[in-house]
Scaffold this motif. Structure first.
Motif, PDB file in Angstrom:
ATOM      1  N   VAL A   1       9.659   0.062  14.809  1.00 28.61           N
ATOM      2  CA  VAL A   1       9.288   0.070  13.535  1.00 28.61           C
ATOM      3  C   VAL A   1       9.781   1.155  12.716  1.00 28.61           C
ATOM      4  O   VAL A   1       9.615   2.222  13.028  1.00 28.61           O
ATOM      5  N   SER A   2      10.126   0.818  11.758  1.00 24.93           N
ATOM      6  CA  SER A   2      10.999   2.014  10.699  1.00 24.93           C
ATOM      7  C   SER A   2      10.401   1.590   9.252  1.00 24.93           C
ATOM      8  O   SER A   2      10.482   0.482   8.836  1.00 24.93           O
ATOM      9  N   ALA A   3      10.662   2.582   8.377  1.00 23.10           N
ATOM     10  CA  ALA A   3      10.277   2.294   7.127  1.00 23.10           C
ATOM     11  C   ALA A   3      11.302   3.458   6.309  1.00 23.10           C
ATOM     12  O   ALA A   3      11.068   4.612   6.536  1.00 23.10           O
ATOM     13  N   GLN A   4      11.890   2.995   5.181  1.00 25.27           N
ATOM     14  CA  GLN A   4      12.782   3.630   4.306  1.00 25.27           C
ATOM     15  C   GLN A   4      11.826   3.549   2.940  1.00 25.27           C
ATOM     16  O   GLN A   4      11.629   2.664   2.293  1.00 25.27           O
ATOM     17  N   PRO A   5      11.659   4.879   2.472  1.00 27.89           N
ATOM     18  CA  PRO A   5      10.948   5.127   1.242  1.00 27.89           C
ATOM     19  C   PRO A   5      11.852   4.425  -0.026  1.00 27.89           C
ATOM     20  O   PRO A   5      13.051   4.635   0.187  1.00 27.89           O
ATOM     21  N   LEU A   6      11.042   3.848  -0.658  1.00 25.29           N
ATOM     22  CA  LEU A   6      11.924   3.439  -1.920  1.00 25.29           C
ATOM     23  C   LEU A   6      12.690   4.224  -2.885  1.00 25.29           C
ATOM     24  O   LEU A   6      11.874   5.500  -2.822  1.00 25.29           O
ATOM     25  N   ASP A   7      13.565   4.037  -3.322  1.00 26.84           N
ATOM     26  CA  ASP A   7      14.366   5.052  -4.280  1.00 26.84           C
ATOM     27  C   ASP A   7      13.718   4.785  -5.671  1.00 26.84           C
ATOM     28  O   ASP A   7      13.643   3.845  -6.253  1.00 26.84           O
ATOM     29  N   VAL A   8      13.430   6.098  -6.197  1.00 23.57           N
ATOM     30  CA  VAL A   8      12.897   5.898  -7.631  1.00 23.57           C
ATOM     31  C   VAL A   8      13.998   5.755  -8.494  1.00 23.57           C
ATOM     32  O   VAL A   8      14.729   6.589  -8.732  1.00 23.57           O
ATOM     33  N   TRP A   9      14.229   4.798  -9.146  1.00 23.74           N
ATOM     34  CA  TRP A   9      15.231   4.510 -10.149  1.00 23.74           C
ATOM     35  C   TRP A   9      14.921   5.100 -11.730  1.00 23.74           C
ATOM     36  O   TRP A   9      15.791   5.328 -12.482  1.00 23.74           O
ATOM     37  N   ILE A  10      13.468   4.918 -11.921  1.00 20.43           N
ATOM     38  CA  ILE A  10      13.025   5.126 -13.439  1.00 20.43           C
ATOM     39  C   ILE A  10      11.647   5.615 -13.197  1.00 20.43           C
ATOM     40  O   ILE A  10      10.715   4.989 -12.501  1.00 20.43           O
ATOM     41  N   VAL A  11      11.221   6.512 -14.276  1.00 23.32           N
ATOM     42  CA  VAL A  11       9.782   7.096 -14.220  1.00 23.32           C
ATOM     43  C   VAL A  11       9.485   6.432 -15.822  1.00 23.32           C
ATOM     44  O   VAL A  11      10.131   6.859 -16.822  1.00 23.32           O
ATOM     45  N   LEU A  12       8.217   5.986 -15.670  1.00 22.26           N
ATOM     46  CA  LEU A  12       7.597   5.437 -16.843  1.00 22.26           C
ATOM     47  C   LEU A  12       6.381   6.136 -17.050  1.00 22.26           C
ATOM     48  O   LEU A  12       5.403   6.121 -16.331  1.00 22.26           O
TER      49      LEU A  12
ATOM     50  N   GLU B   1       0.507  -1.013   0.206  1.00 18.16           N
ATOM     51  CA  GLU B   1      -0.020   0.023   0.043  1.00 18.16           C
ATOM     52  C   GLU B   1       0.864   1.284  -0.019  1.00 18.16           C
ATOM     53  O   GLU B   1       0.202   2.395  -0.311  1.00 18.16           O
ATOM     54  N   ILE B   2       2.243   1.327   0.464  1.00 20.83           N
ATOM     55  CA  ILE B   2       2.744   2.410   0.564  1.00 20.83           C
ATOM     56  C   ILE B   2       4.362   1.999   0.110  1.00 20.83           C
ATOM     57  O   ILE B   2       4.810   0.933   0.193  1.00 20.83           O
ATOM     58  N   PRO B   3       5.043   2.905  -0.785  1.00 21.16           N
ATOM     59  CA  PRO B   3       6.484   2.501  -1.551  1.00 21.16           C
ATOM     60  C   PRO B   3       7.464   2.820  -0.349  1.00 21.16           C
ATOM     61  O   PRO B   3       8.353   3.585  -0.371  1.00 21.16           O
ATOM     62  N   VAL B   4       7.778   1.745   0.340  1.00 18.61           N
ATOM     63  CA  VAL B   4       8.581   1.696   1.468  1.00 18.61           C
ATOM     64  C   VAL B   4       9.090   0.207   1.574  1.00 18.61           C
ATOM     65  O   VAL B   4       8.354  -0.590   1.369  1.00 18.61           O
ATOM     66  N   ASP B   5      10.246   0.147   2.332  1.00 21.59           N
ATOM     67  CA  ASP B   5      10.756  -0.934   2.840  1.00 21.59           C
ATOM     68  C   ASP B   5      10.539  -0.864   4.246  1.00 21.59           C
ATOM     69  O   ASP B   5      11.115  -0.114   5.249  1.00 21.59           O
ATOM     70  N   LEU B   6       9.549  -1.765   5.114  1.00 23.41           N
ATOM     71  CA  LEU B   6       9.234  -1.628   6.281  1.00 23.41           C
ATOM     72  C   LEU B   6       9.959  -2.693   7.343  1.00 23.41           C
ATOM     73  O   LEU B   6      10.296  -3.744   6.762  1.00 23.41           O
ATOM     74  N   SER B   7      10.301  -2.345   8.450  1.00 25.01           N
ATOM     75  CA  SER B   7      11.277  -3.093   9.267  1.00 25.01           C
ATOM     76  C   SER B   7      10.377  -3.175  10.825  1.00 25.01           C
ATOM     77  O   SER B   7      10.036  -2.210  11.154  1.00 25.01           O
ATOM     78  N   ILE B   8      10.295  -4.249  11.212  1.00 27.60           N
ATOM     79  CA  ILE B   8       9.552  -4.554  12.603  1.00 27.60           C
ATOM     80  C   ILE B   8      10.564  -5.205  13.494  1.00 27.60           C
ATOM     81  O   ILE B   8      10.547  -6.421  13.051  1.00 27.60           O
ATOM     82  N   LYS B   9      11.296  -4.729  14.342  1.00 18.55           N
ATOM     83  CA  LYS B   9      12.308  -5.445  15.004  1.00 18.55           C
ATOM     84  C   LYS B   9      12.163  -5.472  16.651  1.00 18.55           C
ATOM     85  O   LYS B   9      11.388  -4.538  16.920  1.00 18.55           O
ATOM     86  N   PHE B  10      12.584  -6.466  17.213  1.00 21.28           N
ATOM     87  CA  PHE B  10      12.581  -6.727  18.686  1.00 21.28           C
ATOM     88  C   PHE B  10      13.878  -5.854  19.193  1.00 21.28           C
ATOM     89  O   PHE B  10      15.040  -6.796  18.938  1.00 21.28           O
ATOM     90  N   ARG B  11      14.330  -5.049  19.711  1.00 22.24           N
ATOM     91  CA  ARG B  11      15.447  -4.818  20.574  1.00 22.24           C
ATOM     92  C   ARG B  11      15.670  -5.545  21.680  1.00 22.24           C
ATOM     93  O   ARG B  11      16.647  -5.540  22.211  1.00 22.24           O
ATOM     94  N   SER B  12      14.666  -5.587  22.327  1.00 24.04           N
ATOM     95  CA  SER B  12      14.607  -6.724  23.408  1.00 24.04           C
ATOM     96  C   SER B  12      13.096  -7.117  23.559  1.00 24.04           C
ATOM     97  O   SER B  12      12.382  -7.008  22.745  1.00 24.04           O
ATOM     98  N   PHE B  13      12.841  -8.196  24.491  1.00 28.26           N
ATOM     99  CA  PHE B  13      11.588  -8.982  24.508  1.00 28.26           C
ATOM    100  C   PHE B  13      10.434  -8.121  24.435  1.00 28.26           C
ATOM    101  O   PHE B  13       9.354  -8.205  23.595  1.00 28.26           O
ATOM    102  N   ARG B  14      10.510  -6.833  25.172  1.00 24.66           N
ATOM    103  CA  ARG B  14       9.316  -6.013  24.999  1.00 24.66           C
ATOM    104  C   ARG B  14       9.294  -4.597  24.486  1.00 24.66           C
ATOM    105  O   ARG B  14       8.821  -3.713  24.810  1.00 24.66           O
ATOM    106  N   ASP B  15      10.571  -4.487  23.838  1.00 28.76           N
ATOM    107  CA  ASP B  15      10.950  -3.355  22.951  1.00 28.76           C
ATOM    108  C   ASP B  15      11.083  -3.308  21.818  1.00 28.76           C
ATOM    109  O   ASP B  15      11.718  -4.216  21.013  1.00 28.76           O
ATOM    110  N   ILE B  16      10.055  -2.852  20.912  1.00 28.17           N
ATOM    111  CA  ILE B  16       9.679  -2.853  19.655  1.00 28.17           C
ATOM    112  C   ILE B  16      10.061  -1.612  18.617  1.00 28.17           C
ATOM    113  O   ILE B  16       9.671  -0.429  19.262  1.00 28.17           O
TER     114      ILE B  16
END
Length: 256
Positions: free
Chosen positions: A89-100, A72-87
Motif C-alpha cells: 500500500v502506497s500513497a503519493q501526496p497530490l501536487d498543489v497546482w494552484i491556491v484559491l 478524506e486525504i489529498p493523495v493518490d492511493l495504490s493497493i497492489k499485490f506483489r504476489s498472492f499473499r504479499d500486499i
C-alpha cells in the motif's frame, strides 16, 4: 444427490481445516508507505484487519477502499499485490497546482481538479502551513460560490472543483505567459454579466494598476502588448489606475 452433498460438505470441511491451520489465504506480508500518521489512521479506519485474514477480500474491496480514502486525504492511493499473499500500500501526496483564496479559506487544487481546504487536518499533516512558492495564488470574489462540488457531504474533505477545469488551466497558462507591463501582485477571479472576469493588479513604478479582463483569452496577447505603452502614457502622480480591457477593441483608462 445426498451422497454428493455429503461429499461436498466433507471437501469444504477439509479445506476449511487446512486453511485454518496453515492460513493459506491469509496475508503473509503487507507493506505500508503512507506520508504521515494521520494518513495511516484514515487508512485503517477503512481497511479492515479481517482483509488480511482473507486475501481475496482485498482484491475485491481495494477499489472501494481507495475511493473512500481519497475522499478524506489529498493523495493518490495504490493497493497492489506483489504476489498472492504479499500486499503493498502506497500513497503519493497530490501536487498543489494552484491556491484559491476566498473569505479567508485557502483552497488547494491539484491539476486533475481535486480541491480541499488547506487548513484541514489532512492537509496540515501533509503540506504543513505552506506550499511551493511557485504555485500561483488567486483570489476569488466573495460573490462567487465556494469552488467545490459536494459541499456538506459528511466526512468528505477532498472535493471536485466547481470551476471549469479546462478553462482554469487555460487562464493560468495565459496569465503566466503574457507580459502585463509590470510584476503581478494579485489576480482576482469573479463574474460579470454571466461570464468569468479577471482583475490583475500590478505595481507600475510607485502606483498600483488594476487591469480588468474578460474570459476571452484570445484577446489577452493583444491587450498585454498594448499595456506597456498605455502605462508609459499615464500622467504622473500617485493615483490608483484602472485599465479596463473588457470593451471589445478599446482600452479604457481611469485614475482614482
Amino acid at each position: 444427490m445426498k451422497r454428493l452433498l455429503l461429499l461436498l460438505f466433507l471437501i469444504l470441511g477439509i479445506v476449511y481445516c487446512v486453511e485454518s491451520n496453515f492460513l493459506l489465504l491469509s496475508s503473509q506480508r503487507m507493506e505500508l508507505h503512507l506520508p504521515d500518521p494521520y494518513s495511516e489512521q484514515v487508512f485503517w479506519s477503512h481497511f479492515s484487519s479481517d482483509y488480511l485474514r482473507f486475501c481475496p477480500a482485498v482484491f475485491f474491496c481495494r477499489d472501494k477502499v481507495k475511493e473512500k480514502i481519497e475522499r478524506e486525504i489529498p493523495v493518490d492511493l495504490s493497493i497492489k499485490f506483489r504476489s498472492f499473499r504479499d500486499i503493498q500500500v502506497s500513497a503519493q501526496p497530490l501536487d498543489v497546482w494552484i491556491v484559491l483564496v476566498q473569505k479567508g479559506t485557502r483552497w488547494y487544487m491539484s491539476r486533475d481538479g481535486r480541491i480541499w481546504d488547506g487548513d484541514s487536518v489532512a492537509s496540515k499533516y501533509i503540506y504543513g502551513n505552506n506550499v511551493d512558492i511557485d504555485v500561483p495564488v488567486w483570489n476569488l470574489k466573495d460573490s462567487l460560490p465556494i469552488p467545490i462540488d459536494g459541499a456538506g457531504e459528511p466526512g468528505r474533505v477532498i472535493f471536485q472543483s466547481a470551476l471549469p477545469l479546462s478553462s482554469l488551466k487555460n487562464w493560468v497558462e495565459e496569465i503566466r505567459k503574457n507580459n502585463w507591463g509590470a510584476p503581478i501582485k494579485k489576480v482576482e477571479l469573479g463574474r460579470k454579466a454571466g461570464s468569468y472576469s479577471f482583475t490583475i493588479e500590478v505595481k507600475w513604478e510607485k502606483r498600483f494598476v488594476s487591469i480588468y479582463l474578460d474570459e476571452n483569452t484570445e484577446r489577452w496577447p493583444v491587450i498585454s502588448q498594448a499595456l506597456p505603452k498605455v502605462m508609459k502614457d499615464l500622467p504622473s502622480g500617485n493615483e490608483i489606475v484602472e485599465i479596463d480591457a473588457t470593451y471589445g477593441n478599446k482600452i479604457v483608462v481611469k485614475t482614482l
